[in-house]
Design an enzyme around this catalytic site. Structure first.
Site, short mmCIF file in Angstrom:
data_model
loop_
_atom_site.label_atom_id
_atom_site.label_comp_id
_atom_site.label_asym_id
_atom_site.label_seq_id
_atom_site.Cartn_x
_atom_site.Cartn_y
_atom_site.Cartn_z
N ASP A 258 38.36 46.59 31.42
CA ASP A 258 38.37 46.23 32.82
C ASP A 258 39.02 47.42 33.52
O ASP A 258 39.68 48.24 32.90
CB ASP A 258 39.15 44.93 33.05
CG ASP A 258 38.77 44.30 34.38
OD1 ASP A 258 38.89 43.07 34.53
OD2 ASP A 258 38.31 45.05 35.26
C1 GLC Z 1 37.61 44.32 38.48
C2 GLC Z 1 37.18 43.07 37.73
C3 GLC Z 1 35.98 43.28 36.85
C4 GLC Z 1 35.06 44.27 37.54
C5 GLC Z 1 35.76 45.60 37.53
C6 GLC Z 1 34.97 46.66 38.30
O1 GLC Z 1 39.00 44.43 38.46
O2 GLC Z 1 38.19 42.41 36.98
O3 GLC Z 1 35.35 42.01 36.65
O4 GLC Z 1 33.82 44.35 36.87
O5 GLC Z 1 37.08 45.56 38.04
O6 GLC Z 1 34.92 46.32 39.66
#
Ligand code: GLC
Length: 726
Positions: A258
């Site tokens: 993440d």
């Molecule tokens: C965010 C989310 C994740 C997302 C990523 C990119 O913090 O937790 O689900 O795909 O970052 O935006």
């Protein structure tokens, strides 16, 4: 003639399997040859971001960059190279599909496939190689800010819907990235909270949808969660990634963090992380220009490799997985060109919405509403006009268009007189703060009451709105009840008009002290581009609702398992949290502890009525590896055709371990014309009845007596059947 036909079919299937096998073998050989040509620096560069949403290829060898984009409900608008700002392109407006909670409510795997194919086509057309979704974290608390992005409280339902969704996306040569692996079941303290949960609950509740994604859907990438599990970050976690995901389950794709979820170079190297995204390296957790070289898997990783403390084989495995991901996507010569904003996608979005909408209460013939000239409908509530594709965090979308409930109703009800009043107002949508509304609450209330006085019927569009603290990433709701004074407003309206239909647009259960004041209640979810049209379809009766709740609505927050055990269970003490309810999540808790929910998992009404009868199973006893065939009949005893979801739950009597009263092990949605009877067959794998035995670190199929509960809701069981496992 027939035999020849079938022989040909078998031959085609067989050769295509060999071809795939050969194809995979060929690709592995190509990967070997590329690996032998890459410098160490080039290998390391592939393991981390070069921009907000891309990783570098190898220009020298003609290997393209890998482009990623959110999200589970549609392709997010283009974002800047180096920061979270939108690039404000003029060609990235897309179809916003309903939130995955709505897809789960359809209980329809075929629709999940169509959804995946459609959103995958749009991602392909937008030249994205990895679509950062779907999310399958389990619904543990009604306060979790991101429940709307997930598929409810039951691992079996989530598994059965996530597999076709992923298969659909990947048919386009776009990788799905199932997330967030694992135990990211709340937003509060998500970036560091350490989750403690038993092996049994981990394997029986929180892992199954991820396991099905890997083993059945063959997902090409997976996103690691922000939180910790047993004191190790999920992004580089020896048990979760090296052992369970890559060894036990045989995952051959890439683990992507993440954004900002990596925390240590050695751990990231050794405990299974393949691609590091979104790390802020200036110590403030925010990105600075050209900081990519300071990522954990960037120069520190290169130094570690050069020091000899980490074998080159470690980076080779990561690069092999990344190249495999590229051969399936950016370097896949056979993938389609995709398409977007086309009628088929709008039709799929509308069908998922109309099949996911759940009718929860319908007294005094509240719904459906006839479109007659002598009826005045008061449409009250901010959610009748507010855009709900905005907000929510990373799943936010910029749709080509979005039909609001008010627009949908006005378009469908040409004869009725429709008057709108906002009634209440929240502030502008914001990700990380609550902005005050510029409207005066009292005057909004007065206007709404006056409009309600004149109407034959009030349709109240309330709920949450994906703004900060109201179903939004980054934090959880602070309260169970509806915000912005909706409860009080509803009471005032009920004082002047006792014919109210409530339409809740939320991704979560809410407190309903006003439930007796409304004749009708529809759980409307976040429905995306076609939302208003879909709501009008159901409210007018053009479509007979068939949605079933994918999670329980507790009568009060304390009745929910996670909240029953207090602070340490939810939200934790800021460092640790303990899933004390263990396997008893959702209806498992309500059934076993005999705490009836306000509305139950699997519950949903129809404009017709169904009768389930003559259900039986093919044998009296079974052994492991066998299948139970459940057959019976569903009669439509009402006036209009409709669809019913037959649900099969199974429980173990006198088990030697703690068990839920019953667990969902099969379901089937059947369409039945009014006055007709349809037969239904559901197959249950006996092995799916095993419990996870921590003592042997494996599944254990307990012998003895079991009870099958068959019904059309977890709290509407029409027949039970006993059987044995020998
Ligand atoms: C965010 C989310 C994740 C997302 C990523 C990119 O913090 O937790 O689900 O795909 O970052 O935006």
């Amino acid at each position: 003639m027939i035999n020849q036909y079938y022989r040909t079919i078998v031959f085609i299937i067989f050769t295509s399997m060999i071809a795939t096998g050969q194809n995979e073998e060929k690709i592995e050989k190509k990967i070997d040859s590329i690996l032998s040509q890459l410098t160490l620096k080039e290998k390391v560069a592939m393991c981390h971001a070069q921009s907000k949403f891309s990783t570098p290829g190898v220009p020298r060898l003609g290997i393209p960059e890998l482009w990623m984009s959110d999200g589970p409900h549609g392709v997010r608008a283009e974002i800047n190279w180096d920061d979270w700002g939108y690039a404000n392109w003029t060609n990235d407006s897309i179809t916003a599909f309903p939130a995955l909670t709505c897809l789960a409510s359809t209980f329809n795997p075929n629709l999940a496939k169509a959804y995946g194919v459609s959103v995958g086509e749009e991602a392909r057309y937008r030249k994205k190689d990895v679509l950062l979704g779907p999310g399958v974290n389990i619904y543990r608390t009604p306060l979790n800010g991101r429940n709307f992005e997930y598929m409810g409280e039951d691992p079996y339902l989530a598994s059965k819907l996530v597999v076709p969704y992923i298969q659909g996306v990947q048919k386009n040569g776009v990788a799905a990235c199932v997330k967030h692996y694992v135990l990211n079941n709340q937003e509060k303290w998500r970036d560091h909270i350490n989750v403690e949960v038993s092996d049994r609950a981990l394997h029986e509740i929180y892992l199954p949808a991820f396991k099905a994604s890997v083993q059945e859907a063959k997902v090409w990438s997976i996103m690691s969660a922000y939180n910790k599990f047993r004191d190790q970050y999920c992004s580089h976690n020896e048990l979760l990634i090296n052992k369970i995901l890559k060894t036990d389950w045989g995952f051959d794709g890439a683990v992507i963090t993440d954004w900002g979820a990596a925390h240590d170079t050695y751990e990231a190297a050794m405990y299974g992380l393949d691609i590091e995204m979104g790390t802020g390296t200036d110590g403030l957790g925010v990105t600075t220009a050209n900081h990519y070289d300071y990522y954990f898997l960037a120069s520190p990783f290169l130094k570690l490799l050069k020091s000899g403390n980490v074998e080159e084989a470690v980076v080779n495995d990561k690069v092999r997985r990344i190249l495999r991901l590229m051969y399936r996507t950016s370097m896949n010569p056979n993938r389609s060109f995709g398409r977007m904003n086309n009628k088929e996608h709008h039709d799929v979005a509308r069908k998922v919405a109309t099949e996911g909408i759940v009718l929860l209460k319908n007294e005094n013939q509240c719904f459906p509403i006839a479109d007659t000239a002598d009826i005045t409908i008061a449409v009250i509530g901010e959610n009748a006009t507010r855009s709900l594709t905005k907000g929510g965090g990373s799943s936010e979308l910029k749709p080509k268009f979005e039909i609001s409930p008010l627009e949908g109703l006005k378009k469908r009800f040409k004869n009725a007189k429709i008057i709108h009043a906002m009634g209440y107002a929240s502030g502008p949508s914001a990700y990380d703060k609550v902005l005050p509304s510029e409207w005066d609450a009292d005057s909004l209330k007065k206007e709404a009451i006056n409009v309600a006085k004149e109407a034959n019927l009030v349709l109240f569009f309330g709920g949450l709105n994906k703004s900060h603290l109201q179903d939004c990433e980054g934090d959880d709701r602070r309260a169970f009840e509806l915000p912005f004074g909706q409860g009080a407003l509803l009471q005032d309206i009920a004082a002047v008009n006792n014919n109210i239909g409530m339409i809740l647009l939320t991704g979560n259960a809410v407190d309903m002290p006003w439930i007796d004041q409304v004749n009708g209640l529809i759980q409307g979810w976040y429905l995306g581009t076609m939302g208003g049209a879909a709501l009008a379809d159901v409210i007018s009766g053009d479509v007979n609702p068939s949605g079933k709740l994918p999670f329980s609505f507790p009568a009060k927050l304390k009745d929910n398992a996670a909240h029953y055990f207090g602070e340490l269970s939810y939200p934790g003490d800021g460092v640790n949290q303990y899933y004390k309810e263990d396997i008893l999540v959702g209806y498992r808790w309500h059934d076993t502890k005999k705490i009836p929910p306000l509305f139950a998992f699997g519950e949903g009404l129809s404009y017709t009525s169904f009768d389930l009868s003559n259900f039986k199973i093919d044998k009296k006893s079974y052994s492991n590896g066998e299948q139970i065939t459940v057959s019976g009949e569903v009669s439509n005893t009402g006036e209009v055709s409709g669809a019913e979801v037959i649900q099969v739950y199974i429980g173990k009597q006198k088990s030697k371990v703690k068990r839920a009263l019953k667990e969902l092990k099969g379901f089937k949605k059947v369409v039945v014309e009014n006055g007709m009877t349809a037969s239904v067959n559901i197959v249950v794998d006996v092995n799916s009845l095993a419990f996870y035995d921590a003592d042997i670190a494996d599944w254990n199929l307990e012998k003895g007596k079991y009870v099958m509960h068959i019904g059309n809701a977890s709290n509407r069981i029409s027949q039970t059947i006993k059987f044995e496992i020998k």
